[in-house]
Scaffold this motif. Structure first.
Motif, PDB file in Angstrom:
ATOM      1  N   LEU A 196       0.830  -1.202   0.000  1.00 34.13           N
ATOM      2  CA  LEU A 196       0.000   0.000   0.000  1.00 34.13           C
ATOM      3  C   LEU A 196       0.870   1.260   0.000  1.00 34.13           C
ATOM      4  O   LEU A 196       0.580   2.232  -0.715  1.00 34.13           O
ATOM      5  N   LEU A 197       1.919   1.242   0.790  1.00 38.19           N
ATOM      6  CA  LEU A 197       2.808   2.404   0.869  1.00 38.19           C
ATOM      7  C   LEU A 197       3.419   2.710  -0.494  1.00 38.19           C
ATOM      8  O   LEU A 197       3.581   3.878  -0.876  1.00 38.19           O
ATOM      9  N   ASP A 198       3.741   1.659  -1.247  1.00 40.36           N
ATOM     10  CA  ASP A 198       4.370   1.844  -2.555  1.00 40.36           C
ATOM     11  C   ASP A 198       3.433   2.481  -3.576  1.00 40.36           C
ATOM     12  O   ASP A 198       3.896   2.926  -4.641  1.00 40.36           O
ATOM     13  N   THR A 199       2.129   2.510  -3.291  1.00 41.28           N
ATOM     14  CA  THR A 199       1.196   3.125  -4.239  1.00 41.28           C
ATOM     15  C   THR A 199       1.123   4.640  -4.081  1.00 41.28           C
ATOM     16  O   THR A 199       0.533   5.315  -4.923  1.00 41.28           O
ATOM     17  N   VAL A 200       1.701   5.163  -3.015  1.00 45.35           N
ATOM     18  CA  VAL A 200       1.650   6.617  -2.785  1.00 45.35           C
ATOM     19  C   VAL A 200       2.649   7.291  -3.721  1.00 45.35           C
ATOM     20  O   VAL A 200       3.849   6.998  -3.664  1.00 45.35           O
ATOM     21  N   PRO A 201       2.187   8.183  -4.592  1.00 45.45           N
ATOM     22  CA  PRO A 201       3.128   8.835  -5.521  1.00 45.45           C
ATOM     23  C   PRO A 201       4.105   9.736  -4.784  1.00 45.45           C
ATOM     24  O   PRO A 201       3.841  10.189  -3.672  1.00 45.45           O
ATOM     25  N   ARG A 202       5.232   9.968  -5.417  1.00 46.64           N
ATOM     26  CA  ARG A 202       6.258  10.840  -4.834  1.00 46.64           C
ATOM     27  C   ARG A 202       6.341  12.146  -5.604  1.00 46.64           C
ATOM     28  O   ARG A 202       6.166  12.189  -6.823  1.00 46.64           O
ATOM     29  N   ARG A 203       6.655  13.196  -4.877  1.00 43.84           N
ATOM     30  CA  ARG A 203       6.877  14.506  -5.485  1.00 43.84           C
ATOM     31  C   ARG A 203       8.277  14.546  -6.090  1.00 43.84           C
ATOM     32  O   ARG A 203       9.069  13.621  -5.927  1.00 43.84           O
ATOM     33  N   ALA A 204       8.581  15.652  -6.734  1.00 46.94           N
ATOM     34  CA  ALA A 204       9.900  15.799  -7.372  1.00 46.94           C
ATOM     35  C   ALA A 204      11.030  15.735  -6.360  1.00 46.94           C
ATOM     36  O   ALA A 204      12.141  15.290  -6.679  1.00 46.94           O
ATOM     37  N   HIS A 214      -4.537   7.024  -2.473  1.00 42.86           N
ATOM     38  CA  HIS A 214      -5.896   6.493  -2.614  1.00 42.86           C
ATOM     39  C   HIS A 214      -6.682   6.724  -1.320  1.00 42.86           C
ATOM     40  O   HIS A 214      -6.124   6.621  -0.220  1.00 42.86           O
ATOM     41  N   PRO A 215      -7.985   7.029  -1.410  1.00 41.72           N
ATOM     42  CA  PRO A 215      -8.795   7.234  -0.200  1.00 41.72           C
ATOM     43  C   PRO A 215      -8.749   6.080   0.785  1.00 41.72           C
ATOM     44  O   PRO A 215      -8.870   6.294   2.001  1.00 41.72           O
ATOM     45  N   TYR A 216      -8.557   4.840   0.290  1.00 42.17           N
ATOM     46  CA  TYR A 216      -8.452   3.705   1.218  1.00 42.17           C
ATOM     47  C   TYR A 216      -7.270   3.897   2.158  1.00 42.17           C
ATOM     48  O   TYR A 216      -7.346   3.597   3.352  1.00 42.17           O
ATOM     49  N   LEU A 217      -6.165   4.427   1.632  1.00 39.91           N
ATOM     50  CA  LEU A 217      -4.993   4.665   2.470  1.00 39.91           C
ATOM     51  C   LEU A 217      -5.262   5.773   3.477  1.00 39.91           C
ATOM     52  O   LEU A 217      -4.818   5.708   4.630  1.00 39.91           O
ATOM     53  N   HIS A 218      -5.989   6.802   3.062  1.00 42.87           N
ATOM     54  CA  HIS A 218      -6.318   7.886   4.000  1.00 42.87           C
ATOM     55  C   HIS A 218      -7.100   7.339   5.188  1.00 42.87           C
ATOM     56  O   HIS A 218      -6.915   7.781   6.327  1.00 42.87           O
ATOM     57  N   GLY A 223      -4.063   1.962  10.395  1.00 46.57           N
ATOM     58  CA  GLY A 223      -4.385   0.663  11.008  1.00 46.57           C
ATOM     59  C   GLY A 223      -3.557  -0.459  10.410  1.00 46.57           C
ATOM     60  O   GLY A 223      -3.120  -1.361  11.129  1.00 46.57           O
ATOM     61  N   GLN A 224      -3.346  -0.418   9.095  1.00 44.00           N
ATOM     62  CA  GLN A 224      -2.515  -1.442   8.466  1.00 44.00           C
ATOM     63  C   GLN A 224      -1.074  -1.334   8.965  1.00 44.00           C
ATOM     64  O   GLN A 224      -0.397  -2.360   9.160  1.00 44.00           O
ATOM     65  N   ALA A 225      -0.608  -0.112   9.227  1.00 47.96           N
ATOM     66  CA  ALA A 225       0.735   0.060   9.785  1.00 47.96           C
ATOM     67  C   ALA A 225       0.814  -0.534  11.180  1.00 47.96           C
ATOM     68  O   ALA A 225       1.808  -1.186  11.541  1.00 47.96           O
TER      69      ALA A 225
END
Length: 230
Positions: A196-204, A214-218, A223-225
């Protein structure tokens, strides 16, 4: 009451035949449906969930079961038995593995369950938790939904995708038990958290763009952590 419930499910009472909808092999066989319902209820009593899952498995068969068949006295007596019979009914070992792989992420999901949308979190998690070499897509999830509907609850979140979770805690427990029979180098919780963490995009600048996650991560990543002790 349990036998009558199963009988009505086997006959699809008040559900007329329709194109594109699976038909019941018990249509027009009221006496046989009654006999099967009594036998299923005797094994499932007092749990309606087991009766529901057992009847679902019987509806997936091409031919109706009868008192003369070898499997007549082998109706499930527990939710675990029902889950195992469902997986066995999906076909070859490869097809059984695919169904279990796709259901497994739901056993570890939180809240309303996993979303089904173009981001593909569900198949991505299924791939991460599966044995090496197996990969899954949204098409695989769509195929699963055709046979596993009775095992799932769908929740539609306004403005977002539909989410799916397992129908009952006993199904979650059984899938986790089966998963634990095949130890992996990294725990399921850690695998899910990292995926799940790997799906979070990175800034420059390399930092994670959390508002774009994704809203699921928000809702559920904290809790998953915690599940992963992260």
């Amino acid at each position: 009451d349990l036998a009558e419930y199963v009988r009505r499910r086997l006959l699809l009472t008040d559900v007329p035949p329709a194109a594109g909808r699976p038909e019941t092999p018990y249509r027009g066989r009221e006496t046989l449906a009654g006999q099967v319902a009594v036998a299923v209820a005797r094994a499932a009593y007092p749990t309606f969930l087991i009766g529901q899952l057992a009847s679902r498995g019987l509806l997936l068969r091409d031919q109706p079961i009868s008192p003369h068949d070898p499997g007549w006295q082998q109706f499930p007596k527990t939710v675990a038995d029902a889950m195992d019979q469902y997986l066995a009914s999906t076909g070859s070992q490869a097809e059984q593995d695919r169904a279990e792989d796709l259901l497994r992420p739901l056993a570890y999901a939180r809240g309303d369950g996993l979303p089904l949308d173009d981001t593909g979190l569900w198949p991505r998690l299924a791939t991460a938790l599966a044995r090496p070499g197996r990969r899954y897509t949204l098409g695989d999830v769509a195929m699963l939904l055709d046979t596993a509907a009775d095992y799932l609850i769908e929740t539609v979140i306004t403005g977002q995708a539909a989410c799916y979770r397992l129908y009952h805690q006993a199904l979650t427990d059984r899938l986790r038990e089966r998963d634990q029979q095949h130890p992996r180098p990294v725990s399921a919780a850690q695998t899910i958290f990292q995926c799940l963490l790997d799906t979070v995009p990175r800034r420059a600048d390399g930092t994670r763009d959390w508002p774009a996650a994704h809203p699921y991560l928000h809702r559920q990543l904290a809790g998953q952590a915690a599940d992963a002790a992260q």
